[in-house]
Write an enzyme that holds these catalytic residues in place. Sequence first.
Site, mmCIF file in Angstrom:
data_model
loop_
_atom_site.group_PDB
_atom_site.id
_atom_site.type_symbol
_atom_site.label_atom_id
_atom_site.label_comp_id
_atom_site.label_asym_id
_atom_site.label_seq_id
_atom_site.Cartn_x
_atom_site.Cartn_y
_atom_site.Cartn_z
ATOM 1 N N TYR A 272 12.461 -4.466 -4.768
ATOM 2 C CA TYR A 272 11.361 -4.542 -5.735
ATOM 3 C C TYR A 272 10.369 -3.394 -5.662
ATOM 4 C CZ TYR A 272 6.881 -6.022 -7.664
ATOM 5 O OH TYR A 272 5.706 -6.060 -8.354
ATOM 6 N N GLY B 31 0.298 -0.260 -5.231
ATOM 7 C CA GLY B 31 -0.965 -0.986 -5.106
ATOM 8 C C GLY B 31 -1.964 -0.475 -6.109
ATOM 9 N N CYS C 283 0.825 -1.216 0.000
ATOM 10 C CA CYS C 283 0.000 0.000 0.000
ATOM 11 C C CYS C 283 0.854 1.259 0.000
ATOM 12 C CB CYS C 283 -0.958 0.084 1.189
ATOM 13 S SG CYS C 283 -2.018 -1.327 1.371
ATOM 14 N N ASN D 218 -0.338 1.576 5.929
ATOM 15 C CA ASN D 218 0.516 0.689 5.137
ATOM 16 C C ASN D 218 1.229 -0.225 6.113
ATOM 17 O OD1 ASN D 218 3.709 1.155 3.443
ATOM 18 N ND2 ASN D 218 2.294 -0.536 3.307
ATOM 19 N N GLY D 219 1.046 -1.538 5.962
ATOM 20 C CA GLY D 219 1.737 -2.464 6.861
ATOM 21 C C GLY D 219 0.847 -3.605 7.252
#
Length: 459
Positions: free
Chosen positions: A242, A28, A2, A102-103
């Site tokens: 990535y 995302g 995210c 996010n997480g």
Amino acid sequence: MCGIFGITDSKDASKLAYVGLFTLQHRGQESAGIVTDDKGTLRHHIGMGLVSEVFTKDALESLTGRSAIGHIRYSTTGSSHIKNAQPLVLDSYLGQVAVAHNGNITNADRLKADLQKNGAIFQSTSDTEVILHLAAKYRGSRLEDTLAKNLPKLEGAYAFLFMAPGKVIGARDPSGFRPLVLGRLGKSFILASETCAIDVAGGKTIREIEPGEMVVIEGGKASFRRFAPAQKFTRCIFEQVYFARPDSVAAGRTVQTARYEIGSVLARELKDVKADLVSGVPDSGTVYALGFSKEAGIPFQTVFMRNHYTGRSFIQPDQRLREFTAHLKLAPIRDVIQGKTIILIDDSLVRGTTSRKIIKSLKKAGAKKIILAIASPPIISPCFYGIDTPNKTELIANKLTVEETRRFIGADELHYLGLENLVSACGDRKDRNFCFSCFTGKYAGYPGGRRARRPAAAL
Ligand code: AMP
């Protein structure tokens, strides 16, 4: 995974939030949402799809207000639903509160069960909502006090943005697994997952939010406080490998520089290799291949035409769709490939699906030999801190030896980068504070080195 983005004190808040989220789209593609604060009323627009699909001109114009927080969500199997799209907006005794996360909160299931026993009713199945319910229980008069009291109850990984009338709050977990940076644009403050979003919105990055730190932006000023002592700083190394955009800065260098350096190190590890050309699996593989090419003196060539309009193949929730979109995405360029020995670089091997397909299509296009070089070590363990790696049984490096993997994917040679070389290429010496549990199976954990529980839901 995210991406999150927030901006304060701007007449263009929703438009700049759109720009920020658009820039973070690589993090995302499942859903997108923006909440604005219009003189104390929170307005929101949230939908499934890409940022450009969710926000029409009219939708953006309806988001009046001088502050905004936004979220884009990464899709994971089974949880692709509008009710999990963010930011979440709830009414509380403090008034309306919105949150973007996010997480991955590893103890969310247990916290949720306790809260439900005491009467809490959850509107989503995501782990994010837990923090709002915890906050609703502790009746501090200010959201930041309530959060300071409750954030330490969470385990796992989080970068949060909260919005309540008149304020925006950012917070980062005490291990700093997930990124959060602070920037300025004139009188506005910006909080974002990556520096590229601050740059594109026209701002300047000030610094990272530290592990265990909270920033409260209110009345045009930012104040900082610690809600937990920092644990060992363990930022996720997969951001460099990535996830992050090459123009973002993390751990003291741009991701582009880190990837170029990783490519050089790979070339040193493979110093006697002979090939006609080196290439990368687009997009992330390209920079690795450029670094490799320079170091090894082997020419770089593009072997695939990438269609940019398909989204990330890995992101499709089911296997059948994933395979179909991978074909759409990369088309081999025959002339370059025919009769050639090619060093092909990709960032990672997860299930081995992508490499297998890519190698098949290169061989079909006439490649003589494929030497696959992976810019990271074998992934042997899942991530509990927000990166969508599958469970152990699906990870190819966990099921097969390197030789068996090579045969499965159809490469003539297969080489993985060593962990130490990866770590030193990813950050400046003082910033080499990474989480690489997926490569070792050893979890730094939080708090105090405990092994993480399985996540409630990955974001
Ligand atoms: P696989 O095909 O399962 O081996 O996945 C490896 C490919 O997916 C590589 O080409 C990576 O670029 C990409 N990839 C690796 N990790 C992730 C992730 N967590 N989310 C999306 N894509 C990923």
